[in-house]
Design a protein around this motif. Structure first.
Motif, PDB file in Angstrom:
ATOM      1  N   GLU A 222       0.848  -1.151   0.002  1.00 45.86           N
ATOM      2  CA  GLU A 222      -0.067  -0.206  -0.209  1.00 45.86           C
ATOM      3  C   GLU A 222       0.925   1.333   0.033  1.00 45.86           C
ATOM      4  OE1 GLU A 222      -3.170  -0.064   2.937  1.00 45.86           O
ATOM      5  OE2 GLU A 222      -3.519  -2.317   2.416  1.00 45.86           O
ATOM      6  N   LEU A 223       2.059   1.244  -0.071  1.00 45.03           N
ATOM      7  CA  LEU A 223       2.962   2.357  -0.048  1.00 45.03           C
ATOM      8  C   LEU A 223       2.644   3.258  -1.460  1.00 45.03           C
ATOM      9  CD1 LEU A 223       6.381   1.001   0.843  1.00 45.03           C
ATOM     10  CD2 LEU A 223       4.945   2.618   2.187  1.00 45.03           C
ATOM     11  N   GLY A 224       2.164   2.518  -2.550  1.00 46.44           N
ATOM     12  CA  GLY A 224       1.739   3.357  -3.675  1.00 46.44           C
ATOM     13  C   GLY A 224       0.355   3.949  -3.458  1.00 46.44           C
ATOM     14  N   GLN A 225      -0.058   3.870  -2.250  1.00 48.93           N
ATOM     15  CA  GLN A 225      -1.415   4.604  -1.926  1.00 48.93           C
ATOM     16  C   GLN A 225      -1.123   5.557  -0.866  1.00 48.93           C
ATOM     17  OE1 GLN A 225      -4.153   1.320  -0.931  1.00 48.93           O
ATOM     18  NE2 GLN A 225      -3.360   0.244  -2.583  1.00 48.93           N
ATOM     19  N   THR A 226       0.043   6.075  -0.898  1.00 45.92           N
ATOM     20  CA  THR A 226       0.721   6.987   0.261  1.00 45.92           C
ATOM     21  C   THR A 226       1.054   8.233  -0.233  1.00 45.92           C
ATOM     22  OG1 THR A 226       1.466   4.970   1.462  1.00 45.92           O
ATOM     23  CG2 THR A 226       2.392   6.908   2.144  1.00 45.92           C
ATOM     24  N   VAL A 227       0.598   9.270   0.543  1.00 43.58           N
ATOM     25  CA  VAL A 227       1.399  10.703   0.479  1.00 43.58           C
ATOM     26  C   VAL A 227       2.254  11.028   1.919  1.00 43.58           C
ATOM     27  CG1 VAL A 227       0.895  13.273   0.378  1.00 43.58           C
ATOM     28  CG2 VAL A 227      -0.591  11.458  -0.888  1.00 43.58           C
ATOM     29  N   LEU A 228       3.738  11.180   1.437  1.00 48.54           N
ATOM     30  CA  LEU A 228       4.515  11.356   2.509  1.00 48.54           C
ATOM     31  C   LEU A 228       5.095  12.987   2.708  1.00 48.54           C
ATOM     32  CD1 LEU A 228       6.873  10.385   4.289  1.00 48.54           C
ATOM     33  CD2 LEU A 228       8.457  10.504   2.303  1.00 48.54           C
TER      34      LEU A 228
END
Length: 309
Positions: A222-228
């Motif tokens: 789910e890192l591809g669904q993340t805003v840092l």
């Protein structure tokens, strides 16, 4: 007015005087009326610098410019259509009051973003920070999916422990070395802590470690669904290494003084605007406050990011 005078004198010392000396050394100036016209022309520089200083102090630093962007988020289709607004580097204090913050938040909300991301250096005055926490909490109702805050270096300088305790009593989502899923979506927001390492090698190692800490609760898939969210712009590199599609940063103030959209003195690896690394993108926000109380060619901004498939 003291600050205008100080900036003008600095500009005079570091720009005007070297320019005159360079012209006298490197150019052949005829000893005639042309020389007088040339030197007369040089007297326009102090006037121009004074004008720019006054413009930057009295006008541009107070004009919040809005920028709108579409960002592809293919792995979080149900988040398509959500809009994240970003503010950064407010630097609460003598030149940015609690009431200025209240008005800024209302201005951001006019465009009806779903989320507000605050990427550090907001709480920069020990006396005003408690009132600012209250104002930020009151503004949560303006953003349907909430307000998310990550820490900058100046919060650490201004008794972060006390401010953190006050924020813990509010509805603001404080992302300091942690991540949180946005309610009703598969979208994650993660907030990395600021690295205070001095040498390059330690800085690279520490920010990598702090980024990993920030996203540790997010499943790898789910890192591809993340805003840092990170204060320092070089965390954009770390976001890209992890496959995070969007990293929002600040810290640079866009250079504070710019020329045709570029910082006059680029001090950082990434100074302003978009950075693209593979399929990942990062944004360096120009900030809403100031180091010095003026801006020239680099107005404060409110950035909006609409997520698309």
């Amino acid at each position: 007015m003291f600050w205008v005078t100080l900036v003008f004198l600095a500009a005079l010392l570091f720009i005007f005087v070297p320019a005159v000396l360079a012209c006298l050394v490197y150019q052949k100036i005829p000893v005639d009326k042309n020389k007088r016209r040339f030197l007369h022309g040089l007297t326009l520089y102090p006037a121009a610098l004074a004008g720019a200083s006054c413009y930057g102090y009295y006008y541009e630093r107070k004009q919040q410019v809005k920028h709108y962007y579409d960002v592809k988020f293919p792995q979080a289709a149900e988040a398509a259509g959500l809009t994240i607004a970003q503010i950064s580097d407010v630097h609460l204090g003598k030149f940015f009051s609690v009431e200025d913050l209240r008005q800024l938040l209302k201005l951001v909300a006019v465009d009806k973003p779903d989320i507000l991301a605050v990427t550090g250096d907001l709480f920069d005055d020990v006396q005003l920070n408690p009132a600012a926490v209250q104002v930020l909490d009151e503004a949560v109702d303006l953003f349907p999916k909430g307000i998310y805050f990550c820490i900058g270096n100046h919060e650490t300088y201004r008794n972060w422990g006390r401010t953190a305790k006050l924020l813990a009593k509010t509805r603001v989502h404080v992302l300091v070395g942690r991540a949180q899923q946005v309610p009703g979506t598969r979208l994650w927001l993660a907030g990395a802590e600021y690295s205070f390492s001095r040498d390059d090698e330690s800085f690279l190692l520490e920010k990598a470690s702090l980024t990993q800490k920030a996203v540790q609760a997010i499943p790898q898939a789910e890192l591809g669904q993340t805003v840092l969210l990170a204060h320092h712009p070089e965390y954009i590199d770390n976001g890209a290494q992890l496959g995070i599609p969007l990293t929002l940063t600040g810290h640079t103030h866009g250079g504070q003084v710019g020329f045709f959209g570029l910082p006059l003195i680029p001090m950082y690896k990434y100074n302003r605007g978009w950075v693209e690394i593979g399929d990942s993108r990062g944004y360096v926000h120009c900030g809403n406050g100031s180091w010095l109380p003026l801006r020239v060619g680099c107005p404060p901004e409110i950035a909006y990011f609409r997520l698309t498939e």
